[in-house]
Design an enzyme around this catalytic site. Structure first.
Site, short mmCIF file in Angstrom:
data_model
loop_
_atom_site.label_atom_id
_atom_site.label_comp_id
_atom_site.label_asym_id
_atom_site.label_seq_id
_atom_site.Cartn_x
_atom_site.Cartn_y
_atom_site.Cartn_z
N HIS A 172 19.32 -52.81 12.98
CA HIS A 172 17.78 -52.46 12.54
C HIS A 172 17.78 -50.86 12.65
O HIS A 172 16.81 -50.39 13.35
CB HIS A 172 16.93 -53.08 13.16
CG HIS A 172 15.49 -52.88 12.30
ND1 HIS A 172 14.43 -53.81 12.94
CD2 HIS A 172 15.17 -52.10 11.56
CE1 HIS A 172 13.41 -53.52 11.93
NE2 HIS A 172 13.80 -52.35 11.27
N ARG A 177 12.58 -57.45 6.06
CA ARG A 177 12.44 -58.06 7.39
C ARG A 177 13.37 -59.39 7.29
O ARG A 177 13.26 -59.99 6.57
CB ARG A 177 11.00 -58.40 7.63
CG ARG A 177 9.95 -57.35 7.82
CD ARG A 177 10.43 -56.85 9.27
NE ARG A 177 9.47 -55.82 9.71
CZ ARG A 177 9.77 -54.39 9.57
NH1 ARG A 177 10.93 -54.11 9.18
NH2 ARG A 177 9.03 -53.33 10.04
N GLU A 233 15.05 -60.23 16.51
CA GLU A 233 15.93 -59.05 16.93
C GLU A 233 15.23 -59.06 18.26
O GLU A 233 14.02 -59.20 18.53
CB GLU A 233 15.33 -57.82 16.06
CG GLU A 233 15.86 -57.98 14.72
CD GLU A 233 15.26 -56.66 13.85
OE1 GLU A 233 15.34 -57.04 12.57
OE2 GLU A 233 14.67 -55.80 14.27
#
Lengths: 340, 336
Positions: A302, A255, A284
């Protein structure tokens, strides 16, 4: 009347399994709300989600109703007793709130552990960072260069993984998968976890380092594989980055918020880090534009668990957790924090 | 007695110290500094700057100035008394080895030194193609996050079949790398490899091999008989949606056939480190965002390059001291 299951985020790749596993067992409804207010209202008597017993959840639902924070969890009706999260990381669900709803109102949460997809991303980022392959591909694709950039000293900057130390922070399923992928490349594997793994859990060539500092000092490549929580948020900051060897590589597929992004950018600028490989970011889908200025930064959007195979497997696992909750009262993949 | 010479034909990048140490007291090291072939050939004549050369360290970069080691060059080398050419690289298609053999010059290469680096490159391209990572990186840097991507078209490695064309040192290394996921592995070589583990399934007939792969990785040397070994017929025998990886030599694949197969989707993507006419890349390859294209980076890193230089220099040294280096190329051993 069948118990109701609410899909917060569509099932895309396992529609047949959805029918097969929940057919005759649950009444499945799909999230149709575009705001949180609508969402809560839909649980009212007569509403589409009335009586929901369990929720299938994907992170993408946050775009419409936000993450499953305290406010949302506390706002769920008494009927909801299980959230089957589809995904490895469940930091978007407030587990404290799930517990604090009380003895007969608490909500169980399951995730879908599994390492291959994300570990493959980490492996790719490691190789690309060490060999400067990201920049090399961009040079070939650029109309001006069309091949290598004569100004970019690949040979001097690039190294093989062979003989280099890969330090894994957090040896869960993903970290352990990465260890297995990286070992045949000839890397030395060291790791740090909250606790040392038993001999039956990890191969003998996974060396345990008993402190974060110790781990950082050993690393030629550091790969982050810890979940995001209050302990790990910002755990790799200026001090920690500077403990790493000059010229080392940092890879993060966990993360974004585990890293102090400013500290990483400073280290790229002065060459303390020779490259970074990132699949995750603090905010994000927004990317800090200053990261883009570094040709030696390898940046993915991601895509960690996103293959046909893994997305489908996750959906099936989450639906199976739902079914097991409905029939037995508990899904197999209850997250560790909620196991009493 | 004039001291025998060792010629460095294609400059060393890393192993200068090692070179001094290897030849100290054994031979005079002379750098090939000719800018043209004519100057090079003149230097080999009696009294010329390269006269008395018995062994040569050769790198492909020398071809930019004096051309490849074709029949005229080999003849001149032989005339000058050269007995050993130690090539730096696994692929030695720039040397006419049969002509060398005929003229009494032994050729060595540097197998093994490139295996790790090249196999790592092949693994990188394989992962990139299965996962569409090249497209993903570009989408991010263009400000599109992951919007242009289709996750449903990407795949994990587990359970997919890698077909290795040519199970030499590099192919075998790659097999070990992908076994970790695990992928299934099949291979075709002229003969089964006795070092192949049991989980590398040998496919004897080429015709049966193409359809057995989800991903094909090319690891054969470039020889007259391997030009366009992967052609139209062969590509069409592969499964729809397959991927081809090439870290060997561009000419092993018929590029036109490969591009046609990309255009109609028979191949879902290709991962290439080599091209038929480097440094030129066929612009049509760039039209498929899921492709992964590297500019011949296989061994472009300090560790590999230094290792390869030292290995090639050691072959020359062993020739001087013992009469032979270790890495003689297979063609040198006459099969008559």
């Amino acid at each position: 009347m069948l118990p109701r299951v609410l899909l917060c985020g569509n099932v895309e790749f396992a529609l047949d399994e959805l029918k097969h596993l929940l057919g005759g067992i649950a009444d499945v409804v799909t999230l149709s709300s575009s705001t949180r207010t609508e969402f809560f209202a839909s649980f009212e008597p007569g509403g589409p989600y009335e009586g929901t017993a369990a929720i299938f959840r994907r992170n993408v639902s946050a775009q419409r109703i936000g993450v499953f924070d305290r406010a949302l969890i506390m706002g769920l009706p008494a009927s909801v007793r299980w959230i089957a999260h589809s995904g490895v990381g469940y930091d978007q669900i407030d587990l404290e709130a799930c517990r604090e709803r009380g003895e007969y109102l608490s909500i169980g949460v399951s995730n879908t552990p599994g390492g291959e997809s994300t570990a493959t991303v980490a492996l790719y980022l490691i190789i690309s960072c060490l060999r400067h392959y990201s920049a090399a591909q961009r040079h070939l694709l650029s109309p001006e260069l069309g091949w290598r950039d004569p100004q970019y000293n690949y040979a001097a900057r690039a190294h093989g993984p062979q003989g280099r130390t890969l330090a894994i922070l957090g040896l869960g399923t993903i970290g352990l998968s990465l260890a297995h992928y990286a070992r045949p490349l000839g890397m030395r594997i060291v790791y740090h976890s909250r606790s040392k793994k038993g001999a039956d859990e990890v191969p003998p060539w996974c060396e345990y380092v008993d402190s974060l500092e110790g781990l950082l000092r050993e690393a030629d490549v550091l790969s982050v594989h810890v979940p995001l929580n209050n302990v790990t948020r910002g755990m790799l900051g200026e001090r920690e980055v500077r403990m790493m060897k000059r010229g080392s590589v940092l890879v993060n597929t966990a993360r974004g918020a585990v890293l102090d992004e400013e500290a990483v950018i400073r280290a790229l600028k002065d060459g303390h880090l020779s490259a970074v490989g990132l699949d995750v970011y603090p905010n994000e889908p927004n990317i800090n534009p200053r990261l883009l200025a570094f040709p030696q930064a390898v940046l993915l959007p991601h895509v960690g668990g996103e293959t046909y195979d893994t997305l489908r497997a996750r959906e099936i696992k989450a639906i199976t957790n739902l079914k097991d909750f409905l029939i037995k009262g508990r899904g197999e993949d209850l997250v560790p924090e909620l196991r009493s | 007695m004039t001291q025998r010479k060792v010629m460095i034909c294609g400059d060393l990048a890393w192993a200068h110290e090692e070179c001094k140490q290897l030849f100290d007291g054994l031979a005079e090291v002379v750098r090939m500094d000719s800018q043209t072939r004519d100057d090079f050939l003149a230097g080999l004549k009696p009294g010329g700057k390269y006269a008395d050369t018995v062994g040569i360290y050769r790198h492909n970069t020398s071809a930019d100035r004096i051309g490849v080691f074709d029949k005229p060059v080999v003849a001149a080398l032989s005339e000058a008394g050269v007995k050993w050419v130690a090539h730096n690289g696994a692929g030695y298609d720039q040397i006419d080895v049969l002509e060398c053999r005929a003229k009494g010059i032994t050729v060595s290469n540097t197998p093994g030194a490139v295996d790790d680096a090249t196999a790592t490159t092949a693994l990188f391209l394989l992962v990139s193609c299965l996962r569409h990572f090249s497209h993903a990186e570009r989408a991010l840097r263009a400000g599109q996050w992951k919007n242009p991507l289709s996750a449903g078209k990407t795949h994990d490695l587990t359970g997919r079949t890698l077909g290795i064309l040519g199970l030499g040192g590099i192919g075998l290394r790659l097999a070990h790398l992908v076994r970790a996921f695990p992928m299934e592995i099949v291979y075709h070589s002229r003969r089964p490899n006795p070092d192949a583990p049991s989980w590398c399934r040998y496919v004897e007939k080429l015709d049966d091999f193409w359809g057995a792969c989800d991903v094909l990785s090319v690891h054969v040397p470039l020889r007259p008989e391997t030009v366009h070994l992967v052609g139209e017929k062969e590509i069409r025998k592969m499964r729809k949606g397959s991927i081809i990886i090439n870290t060997a030599r561009g000419k092993v694949i018929d590029e036109e056939a490969m591009i046609r197969a990309l255009e109609d989707g028979h191949l879902s993507s290709v991962g290439l480190d080599v091209y038929p006419d480097e440094p030129n890349v066929n612009p049509r390859l760039l039209e498929f965002p899921q492709n992964a294209l590297l500019p011949h980076m296989g061994t472009e890193n300090q560790d590999s390059q230094r290792k390869m230089e030292v290995r090639a220099l050691t072959n020359v040294r062993d020739f001087l001291v013992q009469g032979a280096g270790k890495d003689v190329v297979p063609e040198m051993v006459s099969k008559l």
